[in-house]
Design a protein around this motif. Structure first.
Motif, PDB file in Angstrom:
ATOM      1  N   GLN A   1      31.549 -15.289  -7.396  1.00 28.61           N
ATOM      2  CA  GLN A   1      31.116 -16.612  -6.987  1.00 28.61           C
ATOM      3  C   GLN A   1      29.903 -16.486  -6.081  1.00 28.61           C
ATOM      4  O   GLN A   1      29.890 -15.709  -5.145  1.00 28.61           O
ATOM      5  CB  GLN A   1      32.237 -17.334  -6.240  1.00 28.61           C
ATOM      6  N   VAL A   2      28.878 -17.277  -6.375  1.00 26.54           N
ATOM      7  CA  VAL A   2      27.658 -17.227  -5.592  1.00 26.54           C
ATOM      8  C   VAL A   2      27.808 -18.079  -4.336  1.00 26.54           C
ATOM      9  O   VAL A   2      28.260 -19.218  -4.393  1.00 26.54           O
ATOM     10  CB  VAL A   2      26.466 -17.729  -6.420  1.00 26.54           C
ATOM     11  N   GLN A   3      27.427 -17.495  -3.224  1.00 29.10           N
ATOM     12  CA  GLN A   3      27.389 -18.231  -1.961  1.00 29.10           C
ATOM     13  C   GLN A   3      26.009 -18.087  -1.350  1.00 29.10           C
ATOM     14  O   GLN A   3      25.408 -17.019  -1.422  1.00 29.10           O
ATOM     15  CB  GLN A   3      28.453 -17.707  -0.989  1.00 29.10           C
ATOM     16  N   MET A   4      25.547 -19.180  -0.743  1.00 29.13           N
ATOM     17  CA  MET A   4      24.239 -19.171  -0.094  1.00 29.13           C
ATOM     18  C   MET A   4      24.413 -19.752   1.296  1.00 29.13           C
ATOM     19  O   MET A   4      24.860 -20.894   1.435  1.00 29.13           O
ATOM     20  CB  MET A   4      23.240 -19.975  -0.912  1.00 29.13           C
ATOM     21  N   ILE A   5      24.064 -18.975   2.301  1.00 28.19           N
ATOM     22  CA  ILE A   5      24.252 -19.395   3.687  1.00 28.19           C
ATOM     23  C   ILE A   5      22.898 -19.493   4.359  1.00 28.19           C
ATOM     24  O   ILE A   5      22.188 -18.488   4.485  1.00 28.19           O
ATOM     25  CB  ILE A   5      25.165 -18.409   4.436  1.00 28.19           C
ATOM     26  N   GLU A   6      22.574 -20.697   4.794  1.00 27.93           N
ATOM     27  CA  GLU A   6      21.305 -20.949   5.471  1.00 27.93           C
ATOM     28  C   GLU A   6      21.503 -20.906   6.981  1.00 27.93           C
ATOM     29  O   GLU A   6      22.563 -21.271   7.485  1.00 27.93           O
ATOM     30  CB  GLU A   6      20.741 -22.300   5.057  1.00 27.93           C
ATOM     31  N   SER A   7      20.469 -20.518   7.675  1.00 23.61           N
ATOM     32  CA  SER A   7      20.505 -20.491   9.129  1.00 23.61           C
ATOM     33  C   SER A   7      19.083 -20.610   9.662  1.00 23.61           C
ATOM     34  O   SER A   7      18.116 -20.471   8.909  1.00 23.61           O
ATOM     35  CB  SER A   7      21.153 -19.198   9.636  1.00 23.61           C
ATOM     36  N   GLY A   8      18.992 -20.849  10.968  1.00 24.36           N
ATOM     37  CA  GLY A   8      17.684 -20.877  11.613  1.00 24.36           C
ATOM     38  C   GLY A   8      17.160 -22.259  11.940  1.00 24.36           C
ATOM     39  O   GLY A   8      16.135 -22.392  12.607  1.00 24.36           O
ATOM     40  N   GLY A   9      17.829 -23.291  11.466  1.00 22.23           N
ATOM     41  CA  GLY A   9      17.370 -24.639  11.789  1.00 22.23           C
ATOM     42  C   GLY A   9      17.640 -24.973  13.245  1.00 22.23           C
ATOM     43  O   GLY A   9      18.318 -24.241  13.959  1.00 22.23           O
ATOM     44  N   GLY A  10      17.081 -26.093  13.687  1.00 20.00           N
ATOM     45  CA  GLY A  10      17.301 -26.512  15.061  1.00 20.00           C
ATOM     46  C   GLY A  10      16.278 -27.513  15.510  1.00 20.00           C
ATOM     47  O   GLY A  10      15.577 -28.117  14.691  1.00 20.00           O
ATOM     48  N   LEU A  11      16.214 -27.700  16.826  1.00 19.34           N
ATOM     49  CA  LEU A  11      15.298 -28.654  17.450  1.00 19.34           C
ATOM     50  C   LEU A  11      14.146 -27.879  18.088  1.00 19.34           C
ATOM     51  O   LEU A  11      14.377 -26.918  18.832  1.00 19.34           O
ATOM     52  CB  LEU A  11      16.031 -29.470  18.498  1.00 19.34           C
ATOM     53  N   VAL A  12      12.933 -28.308  17.807  1.00 16.02           N
ATOM     54  CA  VAL A  12      11.757 -27.630  18.350  1.00 16.02           C
ATOM     55  C   VAL A  12      10.698 -28.684  18.658  1.00 16.02           C
ATOM     56  O   VAL A  12      10.655 -29.737  18.013  1.00 16.02           O
ATOM     57  CB  VAL A  12      11.226 -26.575  17.359  1.00 16.02           C
ATOM     58  N   GLN A  13       9.863 -28.388  19.636  1.00 12.42           N
ATOM     59  CA  GLN A  13       8.772 -29.303  19.955  1.00 12.42           C
ATOM     60  C   GLN A  13       7.625 -29.135  18.963  1.00 12.42           C
ATOM     61  O   GLN A  13       7.459 -28.056  18.362  1.00 12.42           O
ATOM     62  CB  GLN A  13       8.273 -29.053  21.373  1.00 12.42           C
ATOM     63  N   ALA A  14       6.851 -30.180  18.821  1.00  9.80           N
ATOM     64  CA  ALA A  14       5.678 -30.110  17.954  1.00  9.80           C
ATOM     65  C   ALA A  14       4.786 -28.951  18.386  1.00  9.80           C
ATOM     66  O   ALA A  14       4.584 -28.725  19.583  1.00  9.80           O
ATOM     67  CB  ALA A  14       4.906 -31.417  18.005  1.00  9.80           C
ATOM     68  N   GLY A  15       4.275 -28.215  17.402  1.00  6.86           N
ATOM     69  CA  GLY A  15       3.466 -27.043  17.678  1.00  6.86           C
ATOM     70  C   GLY A  15       4.266 -25.759  17.719  1.00  6.86           C
ATOM     71  O   GLY A  15       3.687 -24.662  17.718  1.00  6.86           O
ATOM     72  N   GLY A  16       5.571 -25.872  17.752  1.00  8.85           N
ATOM     73  CA  GLY A  16       6.440 -24.712  17.819  1.00  8.85           C
ATOM     74  C   GLY A  16       6.700 -24.096  16.447  1.00  8.85           C
ATOM     75  O   GLY A  16       6.135 -24.519  15.443  1.00  8.85           O
ATOM     76  N   SER A  17       7.593 -23.103  16.463  1.00  6.36           N
ATOM     77  CA  SER A  17       7.899 -22.358  15.241  1.00  6.36           C
ATOM     78  C   SER A  17       9.404 -22.211  15.058  1.00  6.36           C
ATOM     79  O   SER A  17      10.167 -22.208  16.032  1.00  6.36           O
ATOM     80  CB  SER A  17       7.280 -20.954  15.304  1.00  6.36           C
ATOM     81  N   LEU A  18       9.788 -22.079  13.820  1.00 11.61           N
ATOM     82  CA  LEU A  18      11.163 -21.762  13.447  1.00 11.61           C
ATOM     83  C   LEU A  18      11.119 -20.853  12.229  1.00 11.61           C
ATOM     84  O   LEU A  18      10.175 -20.913  11.429  1.00 11.61           O
ATOM     85  CB  LEU A  18      11.965 -23.015  13.103  1.00 11.61           C
ATOM     86  N   ARG A  19      12.154 -20.051  12.080  1.00  8.15           N
ATOM     87  CA  ARG A  19      12.283 -19.208  10.895  1.00  8.15           C
ATOM     88  C   ARG A  19      13.628 -19.478  10.247  1.00  8.15           C
ATOM     89  O   ARG A  19      14.670 -19.220  10.850  1.00  8.15           O
ATOM     90  CB  ARG A  19      12.181 -17.732  11.263  1.00  8.15           C
ATOM     91  N   LEU A  20      13.590 -20.008   9.044  1.00  2.00           N
ATOM     92  CA  LEU A  20      14.808 -20.261   8.287  1.00  2.00           C
ATOM     93  C   LEU A  20      15.154 -19.041   7.446  1.00  2.00           C
ATOM     94  O   LEU A  20      14.273 -18.348   6.947  1.00  2.00           O
ATOM     95  CB  LEU A  20      14.634 -21.474   7.381  1.00  2.00           C
TER      96      LEU A  20
END
Length: 127
Positions: A1-20
């Motif tokens: 069975q295929v499972q896909m787990i996402e992470s890395g989201g959240g709250l950030v100010q404009a101009g900031g960075s995130l890595r999903l």
């Protein structure tokens, strides 16, 4: 069975960075097309980026700010998001598409042409 787990989201100010991140299990995905879509409140789901053996593809709205990459050993696709804007606020979904002899570029931007979808991770960019 295929499972896909996402992470890395959240709250950030404009101009900031995130890595999903989106880690998949259940089979080997090294030859799959991997991508990201997003859906903002009240809007339709839209293509963000895709990565295949033939190259990288980005929506115009994220070109130069977002970078898609993958680690085939870990069965993981990443989305590095820099210079984030409030309009990037959305739920982000990773997608995987099984390989085939020919995949038109138009398929990369069609959510329903993919074979596996993650559950989504929320990204909120404050102004």
């Amino acid at each position: 069975q295929v499972q896909m787990i996402e992470s890395g989201g959240g709250l950030v100010q404009a101009g900031g960075s995130l890595r999903l991140s989106c880690a998949a299990s259940g089979r080997t995905f090294s030859s799959y097309v991997m991508g990201w879509f997003r859906q903002a409140p009240g809007k339709e789901r839209e293509f963000v980026a895709a990565l295949s053996g033939s190259g990288h593809y980005y929506a115009d709205s994220v070109k130069g700010r977002f970078t898609i990459s993958r680690d085939n050993v870990k069965n993981t696709v990443y989305l590095q998001m820099n210079s984030l804007k409030p309009e990037d606020t959305a739920v982000y979904y990773c997608v995987f598409k099984a390989p085939s002899d020919y995949v038109p570029v138009s398929d990369y931007v069609d959510y329903f042409k993919y074979d596996y979808w993650g559950q989504g991770t929320q990204v909120t960019v404050s102004s």
